[in-house]
Design a protein around this motif. Structure first.
Motif: not given
Length: 188
Positions: A54-68, A71-75, A138-142
């Motif tokens: 559901d994207l309603r009222n969301q903020v979308v970040f045009y980003g890309g992670p490096g390798p995680t 001990g880290h939430a994301i790269g 935190s980061a989670e693939i959805i």
């Protein structure tokens, strides 16, 4: 220029309080998605199908992670050039997205869409990836896991530093700054 501390989800009142050039420290949950995911979002909507998130009222970040790293939430996360999402962003703003984060200027259709949809574009300054990374809790693939590094992720962020570049009042910080400096140079 004002400083705002905002929490997602965004509503019309929060968006209308922002002006081009304002600083924002954003906390809460945002959606990270890049080109391939945006194309799928738009194709899914065009086919009359529901989106996987559901994207309603969301903020979308045009980003890309490096390798995680362990001990880290994301790269380390870097913002992507926002203009690359312009072909899709107006459709997503029409569908209820309230904010978009990238880097660099946007096209004139985005300015009109922000005004029409009471939406806002933010810039995350390129070169501060380590700072942005430190704000992600935190980061989670959805969705769209098959896209690998371009899969849609839900990020929980705290005090993510941003600038308002396109506001819901039709202003464009990049265009205004270019005009300002052009006038200063001509006055020499």
């Amino acid at each position: 220029m004002a400083v705002h501390h905002l929490h997602t989800l965004l509503d019309d009142d929060a968006v209308l309080a922002l002006n081009a050039g304002d600083e924002v420290y954003l906390s809460g949950t945002i959606i990270m998605a890049r080109d391939a995911a945006h194309k799928r979002f738009v194709d899914t909507l065009a086919a009359g199908q529901p989106l996987p998130v559901d994207l309603r009222n969301q903020v979308v970040f045009y980003g890309g992670p490096g390798p995680t790293k362990p001990g880290h939430a994301i790269g380390v996360v870097a913002p992507t050039s926002a203009y690359r999402m312009d072909p899709y962003a107006t459709v997503l703003f029409d569908h209820g997205v309230k904010g978009a984060i990238g880097k660099g200027p946007r096209g004139t259709a985005i300015r009109a869409s922000c005004q029409q949809n009471r939406a806002v574009c933010f810039s995350a300054i390129g070169g501060i990836s380590a700072t942005l990374f430190s704000c992600i809790r935190s980061a989670e693939i959805i969705a769209y896991e098959d896209l690998k590094t371009e899969a849609v992720q839900r990020l929980v962020i705290e005090n993510f530093p941003l600038l308002v570049t396109n506001d819901a009042h039709g202003r464009d910080m990049y265009a205004e700054e270019v005009d300002k400096y052009r006038a200063l140079l001509q006055a020499r």
